[in-house]
Write an enzyme that holds these catalytic residues in place. Structure first.
Site, PDB file in Angstrom:
ATOM      1  N   ASP A   1       0.844  -1.190   0.000  1.00  0.00           N
ATOM      2  CA  ASP A   1       0.000   0.000   0.000  1.00  0.00           C
ATOM      3  C   ASP A   1       0.879   1.239   0.000  1.00  0.00           C
ATOM      4  OD1 ASP A   1      -2.451   1.316   0.010  1.00  0.00           O
ATOM      5  OD2 ASP A   1      -2.433   1.541   2.174  1.00  0.00           O
TER       6      ASP A   1
ATOM      7  N   TYR B   1       1.165   5.703  -0.474  1.00  0.00           N
ATOM      8  CA  TYR B   1       0.631   6.898   0.183  1.00  0.00           C
ATOM      9  C   TYR B   1       0.715   8.060  -0.807  1.00  0.00           C
ATOM     10  CZ  TYR B   1      -0.106   9.889   4.384  1.00  0.00           C
ATOM     11  OH  TYR B   1      -0.602  10.745   5.351  1.00  0.00           O
TER      12      TYR B   1
ATOM     13  N   HIS C   1      -4.711  13.819   0.635  1.00  0.00           N
ATOM     14  CA  HIS C   1      -4.919  13.042   1.857  1.00  0.00           C
ATOM     15  C   HIS C   1      -3.737  13.245   2.799  1.00  0.00           C
ATOM     16  CE1 HIS C   1      -5.971   9.715   4.509  1.00  0.00           C
ATOM     17  NE2 HIS C   1      -4.762   9.209   4.328  1.00  0.00           N
TER      18      HIS C   1
ATOM     19  N   ARG D   1       0.474  18.169  12.391  1.00  0.00           N
ATOM     20  CA  ARG D   1       1.582  19.121  12.205  1.00  0.00           C
ATOM     21  C   ARG D   1       1.065  20.295  11.370  1.00  0.00           C
ATOM     22  NH1 ARG D   1       3.135  14.090  10.977  1.00  0.00           N
ATOM     23  NH2 ARG D   1       2.883  14.534   8.754  1.00  0.00           N
TER      24      ARG D   1
ATOM     25  N   GLU E   1     -10.676   3.883   3.445  1.00  0.00           N
ATOM     26  CA  GLU E   1      -9.718   4.617   2.621  1.00  0.00           C
ATOM     27  C   GLU E   1     -10.027   4.331   1.158  1.00  0.00           C
ATOM     28  OE1 GLU E   1      -5.839   5.353   5.421  1.00  0.00           O
ATOM     29  OE2 GLU E   1      -5.663   3.886   3.805  1.00  0.00           O
TER      30      GLU E   1
ATOM     31  N   GLU F   1      -9.145   4.091  -2.443  1.00  0.00           N
ATOM     32  CA  GLU F   1      -7.914   3.913  -3.204  1.00  0.00           C
ATOM     33  C   GLU F   1      -8.195   3.220  -4.534  1.00  0.00           C
ATOM     34  OE1 GLU F   1      -4.504   2.392  -1.177  1.00  0.00           O
ATOM     35  OE2 GLU F   1      -5.287   2.864   0.822  1.00  0.00           O
TER      36      GLU F   1
ATOM     37  N   ASP G   1      -8.848   0.257   1.881  1.00  0.00           N
ATOM     38  CA  ASP G   1      -7.902  -0.199   2.892  1.00  0.00           C
ATOM     39  C   ASP G   1      -8.443   0.222   4.261  1.00  0.00           C
ATOM     40  OD1 ASP G   1      -5.559  -1.368   3.855  1.00  0.00           O
ATOM     41  OD2 ASP G   1      -4.558   0.563   3.945  1.00  0.00           O
TER      42      ASP G   1
ATOM     43  N   ARG H   1      -8.158   3.752  13.245  1.00  0.00           N
ATOM     44  CA  ARG H   1      -7.321   4.929  13.512  1.00  0.00           C
ATOM     45  C   ARG H   1      -6.802   4.967  14.946  1.00  0.00           C
ATOM     46  NH1 ARG H   1      -5.972   6.225   8.410  1.00  0.00           N
ATOM     47  NH2 ARG H   1      -7.792   6.749   7.153  1.00  0.00           N
TER      48      ARG H   1
ATOM     49  N   GLN I   1      -3.986   2.553  15.132  1.00  0.00           N
ATOM     50  CA  GLN I   1      -2.878   3.097  14.341  1.00  0.00           C
ATOM     51  C   GLN I   1      -2.107   4.172  15.109  1.00  0.00           C
ATOM     52  OE1 GLN I   1      -4.193   4.615  10.568  1.00  0.00           O
ATOM     53  NE2 GLN I   1      -2.138   4.999   9.794  1.00  0.00           N
TER      54      GLN I   1
ATOM     55  N   TYR J   1       1.821   2.888  15.386  1.00  0.00           N
ATOM     56  CA  TYR J   1       2.525   3.076  14.108  1.00  0.00           C
ATOM     57  C   TYR J   1       3.953   3.583  14.254  1.00  0.00           C
ATOM     58  CZ  TYR J   1       2.247   8.221  13.755  1.00  0.00           C
ATOM     59  OH  TYR J   1       2.416   9.569  13.936  1.00  0.00           O
TER      60      TYR J   1
ATOM     61  N   LYS K   1      -4.224  -2.006  10.090  1.00  0.00           N
ATOM     62  CA  LYS K   1      -4.478  -2.171   8.657  1.00  0.00           C
ATOM     63  C   LYS K   1      -4.651  -3.624   8.237  1.00  0.00           C
ATOM     64  CE  LYS K   1      -3.578   2.195   7.266  1.00  0.00           C
ATOM     65  NZ  LYS K   1      -4.393   3.020   6.363  1.00  0.00           N
TER      66      LYS K   1
ATOM     67  N   THR L   1      -8.739  -5.739   3.796  1.00  0.00           N
ATOM     68  CA  THR L   1      -8.686  -4.846   2.644  1.00  0.00           C
ATOM     69  C   THR L   1      -9.691  -5.381   1.640  1.00  0.00           C
ATOM     70  OG1 THR L   1      -6.335  -4.325   2.977  1.00  0.00           O
ATOM     71  CG2 THR L   1      -7.262  -3.886   0.799  1.00  0.00           C
TER      72      THR L   1
ATOM     73  N   THR M   1      -4.762   6.693  -0.195  1.00  0.00           N
ATOM     74  CA  THR M   1      -6.067   7.354  -0.180  1.00  0.00           C
ATOM     75  C   THR M   1      -6.081   8.554  -1.118  1.00  0.00           C
ATOM     76  OG1 THR M   1      -6.323   6.682   2.113  1.00  0.00           O
ATOM     77  CG2 THR M   1      -7.821   8.383   1.307  1.00  0.00           C
TER      78      THR M   1
ATOM     79  N   GLU N   1     -10.448  12.550   7.555  1.00  0.00           N
ATOM     80  CA  GLU N   1     -10.394  13.883   6.969  1.00  0.00           C
ATOM     81  C   GLU N   1     -11.750  14.580   7.056  1.00  0.00           C
ATOM     82  OE1 GLU N   1      -8.096  13.707   3.000  1.00  0.00           O
ATOM     83  OE2 GLU N   1      -8.624  11.634   3.466  1.00  0.00           O
TER      84      GLU N   1
END
Length: 434
Positions: free
Chosen positions: A132, A134, A139, A148, A204, A206, A238, A242, A245, A249, A258, A262, A365, A379
């Site tokens: 997978d 990114y 996204h 951030r 997600e 995709e 996917d 959250r 994660q 992660y 994850k 899927t 995503t 999101e």
């Protein structure tokens, strides 16, 4: 390669093909079981599935088209994908001829058709490996801003396609139930993690890439040759936990958040069918770095993206009970990818990793820069802080048990017949008892 199989004036004698996801200009590949029969390769045409094992035994195919049909007669399409594009194209052209209005042998070909409603669809390939990526820039920006705000993208994002190795064993075809996973979660305001069902279950949106011939271990695929290893595309969800994660992660990335599930749509929309819908890769903003030479090819930049409209819909148990149609959460173009599919293939192999026929890649995503086509609830609800309201007054921040998620995709280009991907669906089931 645009040829007669993309002619917008051609129609099929299969009446349901016109206006469906699967007109004669599509002819996607999949694996199905007719009532009481074993799995075998098939081609979708309208609301019917053409049996490739019967086609191969009919005497109406020859040469590369026959070789392709024979390779697709078993329980997986891996042998067909291993052959590469030429036999696949030959099969497409011969089936297009046999299914077109006015074709000879119509009665014989009609005997190869099975009503799709009476069939079971399976994964099209035995997936050896699933990776997978990114590559959805919006996204990455949308999620990055939640953590951030002043520097949403990490320094490497615009230099290297980011990805992780997923779990092939838990890839399932559209319609399979999605079991909510158990795992560890730790809220920011508590000292220790707890164990239990994920509470922030997400989707997600995709695209999936099905790999064709692949490469030998230690021999990277050059960017100019990467397209030859892309057999076709599908829709891919996917599913993501959250809260699991967020705790697990760092420092090695996704794991239990994850690997529980899927979902992919059942049909491989072939590279040949998608030829009219190729478009230029979006130009990078001023000041963004130029990809390193091994990732840069002018032809790929000119035609490496796809003119696809992708969407996400939700239908809750209460909506189903009341007969309310699925609610569209968003829709947007597949051109919102920072890297092309060819770049993903090349980067995956540049260190010597071998891709094999039937391997699966996820694009990452795909979201829009605004709220019109966000590809995840993370999101859409701003990390769960802004619930969405559904047509019946229900609200959601993340998915609840019984919710049905539907991904949709359609290729559209002026002068060509639009083709679809078919549904990619899953209903959330309760977590198993720990």
């Amino acid at each position: 390669m645009i040829d007669e199989t993309h002619d917008a004036t051609r129609r099929s004698w299969v009446a349901s093909a016109q206006g469906s996801d699967f007109p004669i200009q599509n002819l996607p590949l999949g694996v199905f079981s007719p009532t009481g029969g074993p799995p075998r390769g098939g081609v979708a045409i309208g609301d019917q599935i053409l049996d490739l094992a019967q086609a191969a035994a009919s005497g109406l195919l020859s040469g590369e088209a026959l070789a392709a049909a024979q390779a697709a007669s078993g329980a997986t399409l891996n042998p067909l994908l291993a052959l590469g594009a030429a036999p696949r194209r030959a099969l497409r052209r011969r089936l297009f001829e046999l299914l077109s209005d006015g074709a000879q042998d119509q009665a014989r070909v009609a005997a190869w058709l099975h009503p799709a409603a009476d069939c079971t669809l399976h994964l099209p390939c035995a997936i050896g490996d699933y990776t997978d990526f990114y590559a959805g820039i919006h996204h990455a920006l949308n999620v990055g801003r939640q953590f951030r705000p002043d520097n949403p993208l990490l320094p490497n994002y615009k230099h290297v396609p980011i990805g992780y190795h997923g779990r092939a064993s838990s890839v399932r075809v559209s319609g399979a139930p999605v079991r909510r996973p158990n795992g560890q979660q730790k809220a920011p305001d508590v000292e220790a993690p707890v164990f239990g069902p994920a509470r922030r279950l997400d989707l997600e949106l995709e695209l999936g890439v099905w790999i064709g011939p692949g490469n030998v271990l230690g021999e990277p695929v050059p960017i100019g040759e990467a397209e030859a290893h892309i057999a076709g595309l599908c829709l891919l969800n996917d599913w993501s936990a959250r809260d699991l994660q967020a705790w697990e992660y760092q420092p090695l990335g996704p794991f239990l958040a994850k690997n529980f599930m899927t979902t992919v749509s059942p049909w491989i929309i072939t590279a040949e069918a998608l030829a009219p819908f190729r478009t230029a890769q979006a130009k990078r903003p001023e000041g963004d770095p130029t990809p390193l030479p091994y990732l840069m090819d002018e032809a790929d930049q000119a035609t490496g993206a796809y003119a696809l409209q992708l969407g996400v819909l939700i239908r809750t148990p209460a909506m189903r009970q009341a007969g309310i149609a699925a609610h569209r959460l968003g829709q947007g173009p597949a051109t919102n990818l920072y890297w092309t599919m060819a770049q993903l293939v090349t980067h995956h192999t540049v260190g010597g990793c071998d891709l094999r026929p039937g391997d699966l890649l996820g694009s990452g995503t795909i979201s829009t820069p605004d709220d019109s086509g966000l590809g995840s609830l993370l999101e859409l609800t701003r990390g769960g802080k802004e619930p969405i309201t559904l047509p019946n007054g229900e609200t959601r921040t993340f998915l609840e048990d019984g919710d049905e998620l539907i991904l949709a995709g359609r290729a559209v280009a002026e002068g060509f017949v639009s083709i679809g991907f078919g549904p990619c669906t899953g209903v959330v089931a309760p977590a198993p008892q720990a």
